[in-house]
Scaffold this active site. Structure first.
Site, short mmCIF file in Angstrom:
data_model
loop_
_atom_site.label_atom_id
_atom_site.label_comp_id
_atom_site.label_asym_id
_atom_site.label_seq_id
_atom_site.Cartn_x
_atom_site.Cartn_y
_atom_site.Cartn_z
CG HIS A 35 3.85 -62.01 -6.56
ND1 HIS A 35 4.80 -62.25 -5.29
CD2 HIS A 35 2.86 -61.67 -5.92
CE1 HIS A 35 3.89 -62.51 -4.29
NE2 HIS A 35 2.81 -61.91 -4.71
CD GLU A 117 3.88 -65.04 -8.53
OE1 GLU A 117 5.05 -64.39 -9.12
OE2 GLU A 117 4.24 -65.40 -7.42
CG HIS A 156 6.69 -60.60 -3.17
ND1 HIS A 156 6.89 -61.55 -3.52
CD2 HIS A 156 6.27 -60.44 -1.78
CE1 HIS A 156 7.12 -62.44 -2.56
NE2 HIS A 156 6.52 -61.74 -1.22
CG ASP A 166 8.75 -60.54 -6.44
OD1 ASP A 166 9.18 -60.54 -5.47
OD2 ASP A 166 7.40 -61.15 -6.57
ZN LIG Z 1 6.87 -62.60 -5.25
#
Ligand SMILES: [Zn+2]
Length: 182
Positions: A35, A117, A156, A166
Site C-alpha cells: 500500500h 504500507e 492494494h 495504491d
Molecule cells: Zn491501501
C-alpha cells in the site's frame, strides 16, 4: 531482520493497533499486499499515520482528518520515507488494511494477507531505502512463514480495483523484483 515467534519484527518500532483480530481458523498469510499512505494526503512525517491506526486521529487537525473520522484501519507494517519501520499488528493476526477486496476470486483478503504500507503518494517517487526495507521485510516473511515462500506480492489496487489506486504509479515493481532477486 528477524521475526519472533509471536509475529513481531526485531527492527520495528512497535505501535500496537486495536484494529486487529484473529485470522479464520487454520488460515495463514498467503499473499503480501503493498500500500501507500500519507497523512494529510501528499504530506510526509508527523504522527498522523500512527494516530490513524490507533483510532486517535484528531478530527480538528485537518479537514481530511474530519473526513476519515471513525475509520478503523491498520496495516501490519509502515515503512517511512527514511526507512524507519513501524509495526502495528503481529503477522499472525489479521490487520484491517485491504477492505472490500478479492484475489483470484477469493474475497476478504485481510484473512490471508500481510499488509505493508509505504509512506508515499501517487506523485512522489518512493525512496531507495524504502525499497530496500520492503525487500528485506518480504525476504524475512518468506523465510518465516512457509505459506509465503512463493507468495504473490500485489498492490492494494490489484485486489480492490476501481476503489483503490495504491501503491500508485510511482511504485516501481521492477525495482522491487530486482532487490528480491526475482
Ligand atoms: Zn491501501
Amino acid at each position: 531482520m528477524d521475526i519472533d515467534t509471536t509475529g513481531w519484527l526485531d527492527i520495528a518500532t512497535r505501535v500496537p493497533s486495536p484494529n486487529q483480530d484473529k485470522r479464520p481458523p487454520g488460515v495463514m498469510p498467503e499473499i503480501i499486499v503493498v500500500h501507500a499512505i500519507s497523512l494529510p494526503p501528499g504530506e510526509f512525517g508527523g504522527p498522523w499515520i500512527d494516530r490513524l491506526f490507533t483510532n486517535t486521529l484528531p478530527a480538528e487537525g485537518h479537514p481530511f482528518f474530519a473526513e476519515i473520522q471513525g475509520l478503523t484501519v491498520s496495516a501490519h507494517v509502515l515503512i517511512r520515507r527514511d526507512g524507519e519501520t513501524v509495526q502495528y499488528v503481529p503477522f499472525l493476526q489479521r490487520a484491517w488494511h485491504a477492505g472490500v477486496s478479492s484475489f483470484r476470486g477469493r474475497e476478504r483478503c485481510n484473512d490471508f494477507s500481510i499488509g505493508i504500507e509505504l509512506e508515499g503518494s501517487d506523485v512522489h517517487p518512493f525512496t531507495g531505502v524504502q525499497y530496500e526495507r520492503l525487500a528485506q521485510l518480504i525476504t524475512a516473511l518468506k523465510k518465516t512463514y512457509p505459506g509465503l515462500a512463493n507468495a504473490p506480492v500485489v498492490g492494494h489496487a490489484d485486489i480492490a480495483p476501481g476503489r483503490k489506486t495504491d501503491p500508485g504509479p510511482c511504485f516501481e515493481w521492477s525495482r522491487l523484483q530486482v532487490l528480491l532477486g526475482a
